[in-house]
Design a protein around this motif. Structure first.
Motif, PDB file in Angstrom:
ATOM      1  N   GLU A 408       0.866  -1.296  -0.014  1.00  0.00           N
ATOM      2  CA  GLU A 408      -0.017   0.068  -0.049  1.00  0.00           C
ATOM      3  C   GLU A 408       1.011   1.137  -0.073  1.00  0.00           C
ATOM      4  O   GLU A 408       0.538   2.301  -0.825  1.00  0.00           O
ATOM      5  N   ASP A 409       1.961   1.197   0.963  1.00  0.00           N
ATOM      6  CA  ASP A 409       2.834   2.551   0.777  1.00  0.00           C
ATOM      7  C   ASP A 409       3.650   2.640  -0.467  1.00  0.00           C
ATOM      8  O   ASP A 409       3.888   3.825  -0.820  1.00  0.00           O
ATOM      9  N   LEU A 410       4.089   1.570  -0.819  1.00  0.00           N
ATOM     10  CA  LEU A 410       4.716   1.347  -2.057  1.00  0.00           C
ATOM     11  C   LEU A 410       3.882   2.279  -3.538  1.00  0.00           C
ATOM     12  O   LEU A 410       4.364   2.718  -4.118  1.00  0.00           O
ATOM     13  N   LEU A 411       2.814   1.989  -3.527  1.00  0.00           N
ATOM     14  CA  LEU A 411       1.813   2.231  -4.360  1.00  0.00           C
ATOM     15  C   LEU A 411       1.406   3.766  -4.132  1.00  0.00           C
ATOM     16  O   LEU A 411       1.362   4.469  -5.154  1.00  0.00           O
ATOM     17  N   PHE A 412       1.275   4.168  -2.938  1.00  0.00           N
ATOM     18  CA  PHE A 412       1.028   5.498  -2.607  1.00  0.00           C
ATOM     19  C   PHE A 412       2.249   6.343  -3.027  1.00  0.00           C
ATOM     20  O   PHE A 412       1.908   7.537  -3.678  1.00  0.00           O
ATOM     21  N   ALA A 413       3.391   5.905  -2.886  1.00  0.00           N
ATOM     22  CA  ALA A 413       4.740   6.542  -2.957  1.00  0.00           C
ATOM     23  C   ALA A 413       4.780   6.607  -4.524  1.00  0.00           C
ATOM     24  O   ALA A 413       5.443   7.730  -5.016  1.00  0.00           O
ATOM     25  N   TRP A 414       4.552   5.609  -5.259  1.00  0.00           N
ATOM     26  CA  TRP A 414       4.340   5.563  -6.895  1.00  0.00           C
ATOM     27  C   TRP A 414       3.778   6.709  -7.272  1.00  0.00           C
ATOM     28  O   TRP A 414       4.067   7.547  -8.128  1.00  0.00           O
ATOM     29  N   LYS A 415       2.577   6.905  -6.808  1.00  0.00           N
ATOM     30  CA  LYS A 415       1.618   7.815  -7.418  1.00  0.00           C
ATOM     31  C   LYS A 415       2.167   9.382  -7.028  1.00  0.00           C
ATOM     32  O   LYS A 415       2.005  10.289  -7.941  1.00  0.00           O
ATOM     33  N   VAL A 416       2.593   9.521  -5.854  1.00  0.00           N
ATOM     34  CA  VAL A 416       3.303  11.067  -5.649  1.00  0.00           C
ATOM     35  C   VAL A 416       4.297  11.231  -6.254  1.00  0.00           C
ATOM     36  O   VAL A 416       4.487  12.277  -7.056  1.00  0.00           O
ATOM     37  N   LYS A 418       4.939  10.400  -9.176  1.00  0.00           N
ATOM     38  CA  LYS A 418       4.623  10.785 -10.784  1.00  0.00           C
ATOM     39  C   LYS A 418       4.630  12.106 -10.876  1.00  0.00           C
ATOM     40  O   LYS A 418       4.636  12.769 -11.940  1.00  0.00           O
ATOM     41  N   HIS A 419       4.442  13.034  -9.608  1.00  0.00           N
ATOM     42  CA  HIS A 419       4.224  14.294  -9.780  1.00  0.00           C
ATOM     43  C   HIS A 419       5.243  14.821  -9.077  1.00  0.00           C
ATOM     44  O   HIS A 419       5.265  16.330  -8.875  1.00  0.00           O
ATOM     45  N   VAL A 420       6.377  14.516  -8.852  1.00  0.00           N
ATOM     46  CA  VAL A 420       7.564  15.183  -8.399  1.00  0.00           C
ATOM     47  C   VAL A 420       8.527  15.340  -9.569  1.00  0.00           C
ATOM     48  O   VAL A 420       8.749  14.395 -10.414  1.00  0.00           O
ATOM     49  N   LYS A 421       9.268  16.541  -9.673  1.00  0.00           N
ATOM     50  CA  LYS A 421      10.197  16.776 -10.844  1.00  0.00           C
ATOM     51  C   LYS A 421      11.328  15.752 -10.722  1.00  0.00           C
ATOM     52  O   LYS A 421      12.019  15.240  -9.648  1.00  0.00           O
ATOM     53  N   SER A 422      11.683  15.204 -12.020  1.00  0.00           N
ATOM     54  CA  SER A 422      12.872  14.446 -11.951  1.00  0.00           C
ATOM     55  C   SER A 422      14.253  14.947 -11.624  1.00  0.00           C
ATOM     56  O   SER A 422      14.591  16.138 -12.085  1.00  0.00           O
ATOM     57  N   ASN A 423      15.276  14.258 -11.222  1.00  0.00           N
ATOM     58  CA  ASN A 423      14.897  12.852 -10.625  1.00  0.00           C
ATOM     59  C   ASN A 423      14.285  13.039  -9.139  1.00  0.00           C
ATOM     60  O   ASN A 423      14.488  13.896  -8.399  1.00  0.00           O
ATOM     61  N   ALA A 424      13.232  12.044  -8.992  1.00  0.00           N
ATOM     62  CA  ALA A 424      12.400  12.241  -7.914  1.00  0.00           C
ATOM     63  C   ALA A 424      12.770  10.899  -7.066  1.00  0.00           C
ATOM     64  O   ALA A 424      12.630   9.609  -7.692  1.00  0.00           O
ATOM     65  N   ILE A 425      12.846  11.040  -5.822  1.00  0.00           N
ATOM     66  CA  ILE A 425      12.736  10.123  -4.733  1.00  0.00           C
ATOM     67  C   ILE A 425      11.906  10.520  -3.779  1.00  0.00           C
ATOM     68  O   ILE A 425      11.764  11.413  -2.949  1.00  0.00           O
ATOM     69  N   VAL A 426      10.811   9.344  -3.402  1.00  0.00           N
ATOM     70  CA  VAL A 426       9.915   9.944  -2.377  1.00  0.00           C
ATOM     71  C   VAL A 426       9.838   8.457  -1.273  1.00  0.00           C
ATOM     72  O   VAL A 426       9.683   7.211  -1.586  1.00  0.00           O
ATOM     73  N   TYR A 427      10.013   9.134  -0.125  1.00  0.00           N
ATOM     74  CA  TYR A 427       9.720   8.306   1.080  1.00  0.00           C
ATOM     75  C   TYR A 427       8.285   8.203   1.695  1.00  0.00           C
ATOM     76  O   TYR A 427       7.904   9.532   1.826  1.00  0.00           O
ATOM     77  N   VAL A 428       7.730   7.315   1.970  1.00  0.00           N
ATOM     78  CA  VAL A 428       6.318   7.064   2.596  1.00  0.00           C
ATOM     79  C   VAL A 428       6.237   6.054   3.459  1.00  0.00           C
ATOM     80  O   VAL A 428       6.895   5.088   3.447  1.00  0.00           O
ATOM     81  N   LYS A 429       5.485   6.485   4.647  1.00  0.00           N
ATOM     82  CA  LYS A 429       5.336   5.630   5.731  1.00  0.00           C
ATOM     83  C   LYS A 429       3.716   5.768   6.052  1.00  0.00           C
ATOM     84  O   LYS A 429       3.199   7.086   6.382  1.00  0.00           O
ATOM     85  N   ASP A 430       3.151   4.732   6.214  1.00  0.00           N
ATOM     86  CA  ASP A 430       1.800   4.711   6.633  1.00  0.00           C
ATOM     87  C   ASP A 430       0.835   5.717   5.550  1.00  0.00           C
ATOM     88  O   ASP A 430       0.097   6.532   6.344  1.00  0.00           O
ATOM     89  N   LYS A 431       0.897   5.589   4.676  1.00  0.00           N
ATOM     90  CA  LYS A 431       0.222   6.174   3.698  1.00  0.00           C
ATOM     91  C   LYS A 431       0.507   7.875   3.538  1.00  0.00           C
ATOM     92  O   LYS A 431      -0.560   8.669   3.469  1.00  0.00           O
ATOM     93  N   ALA A 432       1.656   8.188   3.972  1.00  0.00           N
ATOM     94  CA  ALA A 432       1.993   9.710   4.009  1.00  0.00           C
ATOM     95  C   ALA A 432       3.379   9.885   3.756  1.00  0.00           C
ATOM     96  O   ALA A 432       4.314   9.133   4.133  1.00  0.00           O
ATOM     97  N   THR A 433       3.830  10.801   2.657  1.00  0.00           N
ATOM     98  CA  THR A 433       5.127  11.165   2.719  1.00  0.00           C
ATOM     99  C   THR A 433       5.866  11.764   3.696  1.00  0.00           C
ATOM    100  O   THR A 433       5.478  12.325   4.550  1.00  0.00           O
ATOM    101  N   VAL A 434       7.162  11.257   4.050  1.00  0.00           N
ATOM    102  CA  VAL A 434       8.096  11.548   4.919  1.00  0.00           C
ATOM    103  C   VAL A 434       9.307  12.124   4.757  1.00  0.00           C
ATOM    104  O   VAL A 434       9.943  12.631   5.205  1.00  0.00           O
ATOM    105  N   GLY A 435       9.465  12.255   3.205  1.00  0.00           N
ATOM    106  CA  GLY A 435      10.704  12.927   2.732  1.00  0.00           C
ATOM    107  C   GLY A 435      10.446  12.940   1.238  1.00  0.00           C
ATOM    108  O   GLY A 435      10.060  11.639   0.602  1.00  0.00           O
ATOM    109  N   VAL A 436      10.855  13.972   0.476  1.00  0.00           N
ATOM    110  CA  VAL A 436      10.665  14.278  -0.796  1.00  0.00           C
ATOM    111  C   VAL A 436      11.945  14.880  -1.547  1.00  0.00           C
ATOM    112  O   VAL A 436      12.446  15.866  -1.048  1.00  0.00           O
TER     113      VAL A 436
END
Length: 529
Positions: A408-416, A418-436
């Motif tokens: 669930e968190d992986l798919l959430f992070a993937w959706k986010v 998609k909307h972050v300027k490349s190169n994009a790395i997104v950390y997610v925990k419990d369906k909330a971003t914790v680092g972008v």
């Protein structure tokens, strides 16, 4: 050619009858002879306005279901004749052609037919021929002829006639000639664009893009840049179609960021629960789902409290009073949502500069469409990034598979991501971003920045450790080397989602296994430049 030219004879042929009768009466009251066609003539005559049918002038009846009625020298000669040219005047006298000083035309409702999904044959019948021909003729001869193509300009026309004793100035005619050519250009753009799609022409030889002015702005991205906002007439829910309830006019940057925010939050459907995205400079500072909108907003805000200041807040459900109250605790530029309660509007009313936009719904992010970007000497067109990845599309490539919660968190992070300027790395925990980490020249740098932001989040909200520990991490494109992946593991990530496809995938997978990570490949990347 003199500056002022009298309006003694007008031709009116409109599809949109809004304001027609009032205009006809006003012109008649000013002594203007009125020629008209079909439904326009009937509407005027029924209202008691004296009208002469164009067929009386041309001596030809309207024929072929109205396809042929104004394409005649008696009409086009009257529009095109130069009143200061002796040869033109002689030709008019020889053939009994009367001058036409004012043309009022609006076109068959092609765009409206397109919007309601009319079939091919109906679209063809909504292509206007005589209207554009007359408009172009009158606009060309703007030295003598006034051309009006928009209902909203009727009052300006009458004011001009009143100010100049029944005449129009050259500047007025010039301005409305330009408006007329823009209208026929936009009309032809709609027709050619529809036909290209109808016949499956993905990359037609020529493309034409048109828009209608919605708003002029004080400036663009910077104060020395002029800017304006044009809309394309589509009904996609978003910043272009939203109702603005309060606040000062949106700026260029506001519109760009609000669009980014609403497109991102629309990845999370209302039926799946509340979601909030906070955007700063077109990148998310925080995105979260929650048990309520307030819960989701607080989680998104906590991800990066510093960047949230002066940001754009987008919600996937109607704004309620509790969430509105929390949003007003810091300076926020814009809030956009499908709707807002009366209580929420009342709370926002105390913040005069805070803009509230409601859209009536969320756009379908899987629908088609195109994006356009200008480069020196041309334009880049591409299909909108509406790629979707679901649970069944993921391929586990490591010895360890993600748990259901991690998925669930992986798919959430993937959706986010998609909307972050490349190169994009997104950390997610419990369906909330914790680092972008956004917009860096290397994926390793984005991973480092995202991890640093996660640590700052811990410091800001008083956590004992970085929330990146135990998180899921998404990369918008493949890891070309293991270094970015290992940085994520060092930051505490336990699972990874990425497209795969690198020449060194085997090395990256081996590094993930050695670090004890679970990793899935999507087979799809989401570059966003």
């Amino acid at each position: 050619m003199t500056d002022l030219h009298p309006v003694r004879r007008a031709l009116i042929s409109v599809s949109d009858k809004t304001g027609l009768v009032d205009l006809g009466k006003a012109l008649e009251g000013r002594g203007v002879e009125i020629l008209s066609t079909g439904g326009s003539a009937k509407a005027l005559r029924d209202a008691g306005v004296a009208v002469k049918d164009v067929s009386e002038v041309t001596k030809f009846p309207e024929m072929m279901d109205g396809r042929v009625k104004t394409l005649h020298p008696m009409v086009h000669g009257g529009l095109l004749a130069l009143r200061d040219n002796d040869d033109h005047i002689a030709a008019m006298e020889e053939h009994g052609i009367g001058g036409i000083d004012l043309l009022v035309v609006n076109l068959y409702p092609f765009e409206a037919a397109l919007a309601r999904g009319a079939d091919y044959d109906e679209m063809i019948e909504n292509i206007d021929i005589g209207g554009p021909a007359m408009i172009r003729a009158a606009a060309k001869n703007h030295g003598f002829v006034t051309t009006i193509v928009d209902v909203e300009d009727y009052d300006a026309l009458l004011a001009e006639l009143d100010a100049n004793d029944g005449q129009t100035s050259h500047a007025f005619r010039q301005r409305h000639a330009q408006i007329a050519y823009a209208r026929t250009g936009a009309y032809d753009a709609a027709v050619s664009g529809w036909m290209a799609e109808a016949i499956g022409e993905a990359n037609p030889r020529r493309r034409v893009v048109a828009g209608a002015l919605k708003q002029t702005m004080r400036y663009g991205e910077n104060p020395h840049q002029d800017a304006a906002f044009y809309v394309d007439g589509s009904e996609r829910e978003g910043v272009a179609t939203a109702e603005v309830h309060q606040g000062k006019a949106l700026s260029y940057n506001n519109i760009n960021d609000t669009d980014a925010a609403f497109e991102l939050v629309s990845e999370f459907r209302p039926e799946d629960g509340p979601a909030v995205a906070i955007i700063k400079h077109a990148n998310p500072s925080g995105v979260a789902r929650g048990d309520s909108l307030l819960d989701a907003y607080q989680k998104a805000f906590d991800c990066d409290r510093t960047s949230a200041f002066g940001g754009i807040v987008a919600l996937n459900q109607p704004l309620d009073a509790d969430t509105a109250k929390a949003i007003t605790e810091i300076f926020t530029e814009v809030v956009i949502a499908p709707g807002a309660s009366d209580e929420a509007k009342e709370i926002f009313a105390a913040k005069k500069n805070l803009r509230l936009l409601t859209t009536g719904g969320l756009p379908d992010n899987r629908a088609g469409g195109q994006t356009i970007r200008q480069v020196a000497g041309g334009y880049l067109f591409q299909n909108k990034d509406n790629g979707f990845i679901g649970m069944d599309d993921l391929r586990v490539v490591t010895e360890k598979a993600p748990t259901d919660a991690q998925m669930e968190d992986l798919l959430f992070a993937w959706k986010v991501a998609k909307h972050v300027k490349s190169n994009a790395i997104v950390y997610v925990k419990d369906k909330a971003t914790v680092g972008v980490g956004a917009g860096q020249m290397s994926r390793l740098d984005s991973a480092l920045i995202a991890a640093a932001k996660a640590q700052r989040m811990a410091d800001q909200i008083g956590l004992d450790q970085s929330p990146a520990i135990g998180s899921a991490v998404a990369s918008d494109a493949f890891f070309p080397f293991p270094d970015g992946l290992l940085e994520a593991a060092q930051a505490g990530a336990t699972c990874v989602i990425q497209p795969g496809g690198s020449m060194r995938d085997d090395e990256v997978i081996a590094a993930a296994n050695e670090a004890g990570l679970a990793m899935v490949f999507t087979g799809m990347r989401h570059f966003r430049h």
